[in-house]
Design an enzyme around this catalytic site. Sequence first.
Site, PDB file in Angstrom:
ATOM      1  N   VAL A 198      41.907  30.467  33.732  1.00 31.45           N
ATOM      2  CA  VAL A 198      41.274  29.719  34.815  1.00 31.45           C
ATOM      3  C   VAL A 198      40.776  30.635  35.927  1.00 31.45           C
ATOM      4  CG1 VAL A 198      41.645  27.977  36.599  1.00 31.45           C
ATOM      5  CG2 VAL A 198      42.584  27.633  34.315  1.00 31.45           C
ATOM      6  N   TRP A 207      40.448  37.569  23.141  1.00 36.42           N
ATOM      7  CA  TRP A 207      40.992  38.305  22.012  1.00 36.42           C
ATOM      8  C   TRP A 207      41.747  37.429  21.020  1.00 36.42           C
ATOM      9  CZ3 TRP A 207      45.902  36.861  22.531  1.00 36.42           C
ATOM     10  CH2 TRP A 207      46.395  36.630  23.827  1.00 36.42           C
ATOM     11  N   GLU A 241      50.487  27.057  31.491  1.00 39.29           N
ATOM     12  CA  GLU A 241      50.133  27.331  30.106  1.00 39.29           C
ATOM     13  C   GLU A 241      50.935  28.529  29.606  1.00 39.29           C
ATOM     14  OE1 GLU A 241      46.200  28.033  27.310  1.00 39.29           O
ATOM     15  OE2 GLU A 241      46.127  28.646  29.412  1.00 39.29           O
ATOM     16  N   THR A 289      39.870  33.791  36.002  1.00 39.26           N
ATOM     17  CA  THR A 289      38.677  34.552  35.635  1.00 39.26           C
ATOM     18  C   THR A 289      37.480  33.627  35.502  1.00 39.26           C
ATOM     19  OG1 THR A 289      40.098  36.094  34.425  1.00 39.26           O
ATOM     20  CG2 THR A 289      37.742  36.228  34.007  1.00 39.26           C
ATOM     21  N   GLY A 347      37.885  23.275  32.195  1.00 31.38           N
ATOM     22  CA  GLY A 347      36.539  23.799  32.110  1.00 31.38           C
ATOM     23  C   GLY A 347      35.434  22.779  32.160  1.00 31.38           C
ATOM     24  N   CYS A 376      44.151  28.219  22.731  1.00 29.81           N
ATOM     25  CA  CYS A 376      43.961  27.360  23.906  1.00 29.81           C
ATOM     26  C   CYS A 376      44.420  25.937  23.653  1.00 29.81           C
ATOM     27  CB  CYS A 376      42.487  27.364  24.314  1.00 29.81           C
ATOM     28  SG  CYS A 376      41.857  28.982  24.767  1.00 29.81           S
ATOM     29  N   LYS A 428      39.078  18.511  33.809  1.00 27.26           N
ATOM     30  CA  LYS A 428      39.873  19.071  34.908  1.00 27.26           C
ATOM     31  C   LYS A 428      39.765  20.604  34.904  1.00 27.26           C
ATOM     32  CE  LYS A 428      43.627  16.528  33.820  1.00 27.26           C
ATOM     33  NZ  LYS A 428      44.917  15.827  33.943  1.00 27.26           N
ATOM     34  N   GLY A 466      41.260  27.196  28.894  1.00 25.78           N
ATOM     35  CA  GLY A 466      42.647  27.059  28.473  1.00 25.78           C
ATOM     36  C   GLY A 466      43.186  25.661  28.677  1.00 25.78           C
ATOM     37  N   LYS A 511      30.043  40.137  25.253  1.00 29.04           N
ATOM     38  CA  LYS A 511      31.131  41.066  25.554  1.00 29.04           C
ATOM     39  C   LYS A 511      32.414  40.599  24.870  1.00 29.04           C
ATOM     40  CE  LYS A 511      34.545  41.798  28.898  1.00 29.04           C
ATOM     41  NZ  LYS A 511      35.381  42.501  27.961  1.00 29.04           N
ATOM     42  N   PRO A 512      32.925  41.374  23.899  1.00 24.77           N
ATOM     43  CA  PRO A 512      34.226  41.045  23.308  1.00 24.77           C
ATOM     44  C   PRO A 512      35.362  41.484  24.231  1.00 24.77           C
ATOM     45  CG  PRO A 512      32.902  42.492  21.882  1.00 24.77           C
ATOM     46  CD  PRO A 512      32.297  42.519  23.247  1.00 24.77           C
ATOM     47  N   GLU A 525      35.373  27.445  29.068  1.00 23.18           N
ATOM     48  CA  GLU A 525      36.549  26.894  28.369  1.00 23.18           C
ATOM     49  C   GLU A 525      37.734  27.696  28.861  1.00 23.18           C
ATOM     50  OE1 GLU A 525      39.591  26.745  26.491  1.00 23.18           O
ATOM     51  OE2 GLU A 525      38.605  27.646  24.754  1.00 23.18           O
TER      52      GLU A 525
END
Length: 476
Positions: free
Chosen positions: A224, A145, A380, A226, A453, A278, A450, A246, A169-170, A244
């Site tokens: 990460v 989002w 993060e 998910t 991703g 990110c 790392k 984060g 999928k948004p 990707e």
Amino acid sequence: MKMMIGGERRDSVSGRVFPVHNPATGDVVGEAPLGGEDDVLAAIEAAGEAFPDWAAKSPRDRAKILFFAAEEVRRRNTDLAALLTAEQGKPIREAVDEINGFANILEYYHALSAGLRGEFANLKGYGRVTVRRRPLGICGAIIPWNMPAIIMGWKIGAALAAGNTMVLKPARTAPLTCMRLAEILGEAGLPPGVLNVVTGPGETVGREIARNPGVRKVSFTGEVGTGRQVALDAAPAMKRLTLELGGSDPMIVCDDADIGAAVEGVIRGRYYNCGQVCTAVKRLYVSDSIADEFVRRLTARVETFVVGNGMDRGVGMGPLNNRAGLNRVVNIVDAARERDEGKIVAGGRAPEGEQYKRGLFFLPTLITGVPHDSVLFSEEIFGPVLPIAAVSGLDEALELANNSRYGLGASVWTRNADTIARATEELEAGIVWVNQHLRIPPEVPFGGTKASGIGRENGSRALEEYTEEKAVLVRL
């Protein structure tokens, strides 16, 4: 607004919808269909039916549609930006930039698509060798989002230009702009079924995209945990993956840096999109010889920020996008305060005033003197909070910068050529900036190392990741 499946606007199979709220006011700004597994199956079927004809088109013909869509997106920029601000929360000027960025990406892949060629060679004793590139087939994309238009562009631009079809999928809190952009692509000539948008929860819609064997590649942007689940769901079908996941980007300010430029780099690099990026600056290491002056000037700059509804004139930073994100930021700052981990010199709380009570606001925050082992540095922080530590020199700065499970982006601020050479070589990150931070043009490969991703988006590399190689050896 309805889902786009097979080129048609459809309700979900269940007929149910969910509301989309403005994070600045709490008002409902729209509804989206509450899709489920059956909707994903219908989208995959439509994508499969559309694939042969789309893959058979010449790269030039596919690219023309992307170009026409980009022109139409630019023409509708004002309306699209207003929709993006309403559902996501960012200031309208940032939304305008993001919509233009989506158009830039489509234009880039329009220009690049003709360059997707195989390789040719004559090998003595083996004959003529041809390496052909073919599209993978049906691809899936799961997007977050925080930058929905840009990240949608990253994923569909390369995939469609390479001849694939897609199910996208948004995020549930910001689906409306993505749905509108998909409609514009259809109006620009994208054939039915080439791009299918299914809205709904990640645990059903996202998981079906990830695990369905009809989907040949999944591109996911998110956190990460998910991302690991997406990889596990995709593994049985041996799918291609781009993840990707984060980052916790360090920014190193050396003693010879232009302090004014570096301060402005922090402002944009940390507080753009309320810190929900990110590759935002999330850890700041400043040479101890300039640390006091740097913090003083940075604090003064942060205190001039206007926080408010992204549609209002003069607003520098909008709200966080969702309640869970706000709660996490509040909890992290409160825990640091209770443990006496550094000194909060700016922000550290929600703004006061009647206009903020219904929104998800938090002031831009600076925390100095943070211990190197603090959770403020190790995790993060997806919000407008920046921990700062003074360092003795480049050796310590690089050691601390690399002491993270993440490796997405990093920046170094210096005028010294030797420092630039060493830092860009030793920083463990997928992208390193020098005397700038956060900017990612579509020509530049983007991805992490790392826990940040695997795979790359943007650039010619992304086109290759949406193709499969076939080697052909011919001996006459």
